[in-house]
Design an enzyme around this catalytic site. Structure first.
Site, short mmCIF file in Angstrom:
data_model
loop_
_atom_site.label_atom_id
_atom_site.label_comp_id
_atom_site.label_asym_id
_atom_site.label_seq_id
_atom_site.Cartn_x
_atom_site.Cartn_y
_atom_site.Cartn_z
CB CYS A 23 -17.07 16.64 18.07
SG CYS A 23 -17.47 16.15 16.39
CG ASP B 299 -20.60 11.70 2.99
OD1 ASP B 299 -19.79 10.98 3.60
OD2 ASP B 299 -21.62 12.15 3.50
CB CYS C 239 -12.44 21.53 16.82
SG CYS C 239 -10.80 21.23 16.12
CB CYS D 164 -22.63 9.26 16.82
SG CYS D 164 -22.37 10.79 15.89
#
Length: 394
Positions: free
Chosen positions: A263, A152, A267, A233
């Site tokens: 989010c 990442d 889901c 965000c």
């Protein structure tokens, strides 16, 4: 008549392919044993999404993350990172642990830290496992390799390689979703100079007509399916942004103090999520819905001690307390006035300014008095503006 040299050459090529196929299978098996539930292999080709990525940068959606622009040319081809690279091994590690108590979660005087930061720093955990995997690959293949491992943080369009390796599809919230396991996964990759057998898996599933993530985002950061404006965000605002959070967004941040999981929580594919077996991802004491008032006046030493080896340290003390001040303001709870008033004297202007905003949101005589007292001695222009606006708002 047979052309024996060609037959020998063909058989040699076949044997070589079989060797790399078996090696690839062994690598995936070992990776899973190390805790990588998702693993796939692709050729180290230039990413096809690079033009789309550049357009995203050109629109300013990266916000203040200037390093993304600096890394653009490196991301155009993995060979710019490792000239000998032949294959990309993409892996995913599950970080889903427990479900927080729903009543405490919506308590405005408790802060929400993103699930990925509840435990130890995933960079350290995964990087250690990737390096161990590389050592095992070298032992199996009986050769020293040229490789790079990234968790990442490298200049690699990791979601494209993960998608091409069959780990999942790119969702409308920009995360990668696996059709069996959901999206609570850290992605990582190994660039290596071995021509491994690439996977030919067509990811099943899709977002279909579902737009729950788009509708649930409190700041409307998902501007269209699969396009995220980082500047809106909450994960970006509470972690990556090092300066003041735009005033017009603060009231939409609720009690989110480090990252945001909304989010992913809405889901439907995450209904299939299973608990992670990695002990390092389990919630540390105090990281699961901490009391905001207990965080607001941490000293630098207390912050360092509490978040040593934690992803939360990325925000630094001043950024974290900035976030806490916003959450306390959003609580509208007068019990928070005492800690916010003390924060008006913090050594960091960023903390003082957001503490002022928080007091302005709560209001009341005590808050107004604290703001006026600080205004008489404040020297930082930005904090002075915050104090004046907070006084006027009450």
């Amino acid at each position: 008549m047979y052309n024996f040299p060609n037959v020998i050459r063909a058989s040699g090529v076949f044997a070589n392919e079989m060797y790399h196929q078996k090696l690839s299978q062994k690598i995936k098996k070992v990776a899973q044993q190390l805790g990588f539930e998702l693993v796939g292999i692709t050729q180290a080709d230039p990413p096809k999404m690079i033009d789309r990525y550049q357009k995203w940068l050109d629109k300013g959606y990266a916000g203040k993350m200037d390093y993304l622009k600096r890394h653009l040319n490196l991301k155009r081809d993995p060979k710019t990172i490792l000239s000998e690279v032949k294959s990309v091994i993409s892996v995913g590690m599950n970080y889903h642990t427990i479900e927080p108590d729903s009543a405490r979660k919506i308590d405005p005087l408790r802060g929400q830290i993103s699930r990925y930061a509840w435990g130890d720093d995933y960079h350290d955990i995964i990087r250690t496992k990737l390096k161990k995997l590389v050592k095992i690959i070298e032992k199996i293949s009986r050769k020293e390799t040229r490789n790079r491992v990234f968790v990442d943080s490298g200049p690699v369009l990791e979601r494209e390689y993960a998608k091409n390796a069959g780990l999942g599809w790119l969702a409308k919230n920009t995360n990668l979703i696996n059709w069996e396991k959901g999206s609570w996964y850290f992605l990582a990759e190994i660039l290596i100079d071995i021509p491994l057998q690439p996977d030919q898996i067509e990811p099943r599933g899709s977002c279909g007509t579902c737009t729950l993530c788009i509708e649930a985002c409190p700041t409307d950061a998902i501007v269209e399916p699969n396009i995220l404006d980082s500047r809106l965000c909450i994960s970006y605002l509470t972690i990556e942004l090092k300066e003041s959070i735009p005033r017009e967004i603060r009231s939409n941040m609720g009690n989110l103090i480090f990252g945001c999981d909304i989010c992913q929580e809405v889901c439907p594919w995450n209904s299939k999520a299973t608990p992670s077996s990695e002990k390092g991802f389990q919630p540390r004491k105090g990281n699961l819905l901490p009391k905001l008032t207990s965080l607001m006046n941490m000293t630098q030493e207390e912050f360092n001690r509490r978040f040593k080896g934690s992803p939360v340290k990325r925000s630094k003390r001043r950024g974290f307390l900035r976030n806490v001040a916003v959450a306390l303001g959003n609580s509208k709870d007068k019990s928070a006035v005492t800690v916010l008033r003390k924060a008006l004297n913090d050594s960091e202007p960023l903390v003082r300014g957001h503490a002022a905003w928080g007091l302005g949101q709560i209001g009341g005589d005590d808050a107004i008095q604290a703001l006026r007292v600080r205004l008489k001695i404040e020297e930082n222009p930005e904090v002075i503006d915050e104090l004046k606006i907070a006084i006027d708002s009450t």
